[in-house]
Design a protein around this motif. Structure first.
Motif, PDB file in Angstrom:
ATOM      1  N   VAL A 276      42.961 -38.795  -4.860  1.00 28.38           N
ATOM      2  CA  VAL A 276      42.532 -37.959  -3.751  1.00 28.38           C
ATOM      3  C   VAL A 276      43.241 -36.609  -3.880  1.00 28.38           C
ATOM      4  O   VAL A 276      44.460 -36.558  -4.041  1.00 28.38           O
ATOM      5  N   PHE A 277      42.467 -35.520  -3.819  1.00 30.41           N
ATOM      6  CA  PHE A 277      43.031 -34.179  -3.907  1.00 30.41           C
ATOM      7  C   PHE A 277      42.872 -33.483  -2.554  1.00 30.41           C
ATOM      8  O   PHE A 277      41.761 -33.334  -2.048  1.00 30.41           O
ATOM      9  N   VAL A 278      43.971 -33.087  -1.975  1.00 29.54           N
ATOM     10  CA  VAL A 278      43.957 -32.348  -0.715  1.00 29.54           C
ATOM     11  C   VAL A 278      44.075 -30.871  -1.072  1.00 29.54           C
ATOM     12  O   VAL A 278      45.151 -30.402  -1.454  1.00 29.54           O
ATOM     13  N   ASN A 279      42.978 -30.131  -0.966  1.00 28.63           N
ATOM     14  CA  ASN A 279      42.979 -28.767  -1.508  1.00 28.63           C
ATOM     15  C   ASN A 279      42.508 -27.719  -0.512  1.00 28.63           C
ATOM     16  O   ASN A 279      42.138 -26.628  -0.899  1.00 28.63           O
ATOM     17  N   HIS A 280      42.515 -28.040   0.777  1.00 24.92           N
ATOM     18  CA  HIS A 280      42.084 -27.039   1.755  1.00 24.92           C
ATOM     19  C   HIS A 280      43.074 -27.024   2.920  1.00 24.92           C
ATOM     20  O   HIS A 280      43.248 -28.029   3.604  1.00 24.92           O
ATOM     21  N   GLY A 281      43.731 -25.888   3.094  1.00 25.34           N
ATOM     22  CA  GLY A 281      44.723 -25.784   4.155  1.00 25.34           C
ATOM     23  C   GLY A 281      45.994 -25.125   3.650  1.00 25.34           C
ATOM     24  O   GLY A 281      46.142 -24.844   2.454  1.00 25.34           O
ATOM     25  N   GLU A 282      46.905 -24.866   4.557  1.00 23.06           N
ATOM     26  CA  GLU A 282      48.183 -24.270   4.175  1.00 23.06           C
ATOM     27  C   GLU A 282      49.037 -25.278   3.419  1.00 23.06           C
ATOM     28  O   GLU A 282      48.889 -26.492   3.589  1.00 23.06           O
ATOM     29  N   ASP A 283      49.936 -24.763   2.589  1.00 25.97           N
ATOM     30  CA  ASP A 283      50.733 -25.621   1.705  1.00 25.97           C
ATOM     31  C   ASP A 283      51.458 -26.728   2.472  1.00 25.97           C
ATOM     32  O   ASP A 283      51.454 -27.892   2.073  1.00 25.97           O
ATOM     33  N   SER A 284      52.091 -26.358   3.592  1.00 28.90           N
ATOM     34  CA  SER A 284      52.870 -27.356   4.331  1.00 28.90           C
ATOM     35  C   SER A 284      51.969 -28.460   4.887  1.00 28.90           C
ATOM     36  O   SER A 284      52.356 -29.633   4.925  1.00 28.90           O
ATOM     37  N   VAL A 285      50.757 -28.083   5.297  1.00 28.60           N
ATOM     38  CA  VAL A 285      49.831 -29.055   5.867  1.00 28.60           C
ATOM     39  C   VAL A 285      49.261 -29.977   4.792  1.00 28.60           C
ATOM     40  O   VAL A 285      49.194 -31.200   4.964  1.00 28.60           O
ATOM     41  N   THR A 286      48.850 -29.401   3.665  1.00 28.87           N
ATOM     42  CA  THR A 286      48.285 -30.227   2.599  1.00 28.87           C
ATOM     43  C   THR A 286      49.337 -31.175   2.026  1.00 28.87           C
ATOM     44  O   THR A 286      49.036 -32.322   1.694  1.00 28.87           O
ATOM     45  N   GLU A 287      50.585 -30.700   1.921  1.00 27.62           N
ATOM     46  CA  GLU A 287      51.655 -31.568   1.433  1.00 27.62           C
ATOM     47  C   GLU A 287      51.907 -32.729   2.396  1.00 27.62           C
ATOM     48  O   GLU A 287      52.090 -33.876   1.984  1.00 27.62           O
ATOM     49  N   ALA A 288      51.887 -32.424   3.691  1.00 31.21           N
ATOM     50  CA  ALA A 288      52.121 -33.468   4.691  1.00 31.21           C
ATOM     51  C   ALA A 288      51.004 -34.500   4.682  1.00 31.21           C
ATOM     52  O   ALA A 288      51.261 -35.713   4.767  1.00 31.21           O
ATOM     53  N   TYR A 289      49.766 -34.049   4.549  1.00 34.07           N
ATOM     54  CA  TYR A 289      48.653 -35.004   4.558  1.00 34.07           C
ATOM     55  C   TYR A 289      48.626 -35.812   3.263  1.00 34.07           C
ATOM     56  O   TYR A 289      48.293 -37.001   3.264  1.00 34.07           O
ATOM     57  N   LYS A 290      49.023 -35.187   2.171  1.00 33.61           N
ATOM     58  CA  LYS A 290      49.130 -35.917   0.895  1.00 33.61           C
ATOM     59  C   LYS A 290      50.145 -37.047   1.025  1.00 33.61           C
ATOM     60  O   LYS A 290      49.890 -38.188   0.611  1.00 33.61           O
ATOM     61  N   ASP A 291      51.295 -36.745   1.629  1.00 32.57           N
ATOM     62  CA  ASP A 291      52.314 -37.777   1.832  1.00 32.57           C
ATOM     63  C   ASP A 291      51.801 -38.882   2.757  1.00 32.57           C
ATOM     64  O   ASP A 291      52.095 -40.069   2.549  1.00 32.57           O
TER      65      ASP A 291
END
Length: 239
Positions: free
Chosen positions: A139-154
């Motif tokens: 799954v690639f989370v590629n839309h949003g601000e860095d902090s948000v995409t990192e948090a959702y990836k985690d």
């Protein structure tokens, strides 16, 4: 909401009665750019609904130039404001804004109406992920601000056990080896617009358009004089 319609039940009740829910009494639609600019020279109280949502281009910049510096005005944001955009800087409390080569002081009230953005929230994304009969391999989370995409990836990794990534813009995945390339974040370079002097010329056009729009009550003599002045300017600069 009816899944086969872009309207909810209340809006559909109006549609079924033959009422357009997005057209209402007092609504005036500015089709041309000149009509849109002329709004800024109408003195009566009004609500201007304008795009683009992040204030980066289009007619909204003209409206901001004429209204940001007035303390009696309110600028209401109803959509997401991305980093490094004019809209985001205003939401974050910028004291000035550069518009058409000029620094405009921000005196208007800046407000945000959350929850109107068309993007799914965490619950919506989780529901979408759960709808897969077989979990995705990556799954690639590629839309949003860095902090948000990192948090959702985690979140996807820790709570769903998914092999999730939040790659930076420009990163590449080798499908054979499964390794990422170009993983260093790309520095965002803000695009520069037209020259300040050209933007001043556009502002002068706004004033001229407003003047012409207000001139219908002038005498025939004054109308002829104004027309001759404009024609002389055009003739001089067309040579």
């Amino acid at each position: 909401k009816n899944k086969n319609s872009c309207f909810d039940e209340e809006a559909m009740s109006y549609v079924n009665k033959g009422i357009n829910p997005i057209i209402f009494s007092g609504l005036n639609i500015a089709v041309t750019s000149d009509e849109s600019r002329a709004i800024n020279f109408i003195d009566t109280p009004k609500i201007i609904i304008s795009a683009s949502g992040m204030c980066e281009a289009g007619r909204i910049k003209h409206h901001l130039k004429h209204n940001l510096w007035k303390p009696e005005n309110t600028i209401l944001f109803v959509g997401y404001q991305a980093m490094n955009t004019l809209g985001r800087s205003l939401v974050d409390g910028a004291k000035t804004a550069k518009l058409f080569g000029e620094e405009v002081v921000v005196r208007a009230e800046i407000l945000v109406l959350p929850g109107v953005s068309g993007h799914a929230d965490v619950d919506g994304l989780d529901k979408w992920i759960k709808s897969y009969e077989m979990p995705p391999k990556k799954v690639f989370v590629n839309h949003g601000e860095d902090s948000v995409t990192e948090a959702y990836k985690d979140h996807l990794r820790n709570d769903f056990g998914l092999n999730a990534f939040a790659p930076y813009s420009g990163a590449e995945l080798d499908l054979i080896s499964g390794e990422f390339k170009n993983t260093t974040p790309i520095k965002i370079v803000k695009k520069t617009g037209a020259s300040p002097n050209y933007q001043r010329l556009l502002s002068a056009l706004d004033r001229l358009t407003a003047l012409v729009n207000k001139s219908s009550g002038l005498t025939n003599k004054d109308l002829a004089k104004l027309t001759d002045t404009i024609n002389n300017i055009c003739a001089k600069w067309n040579d």
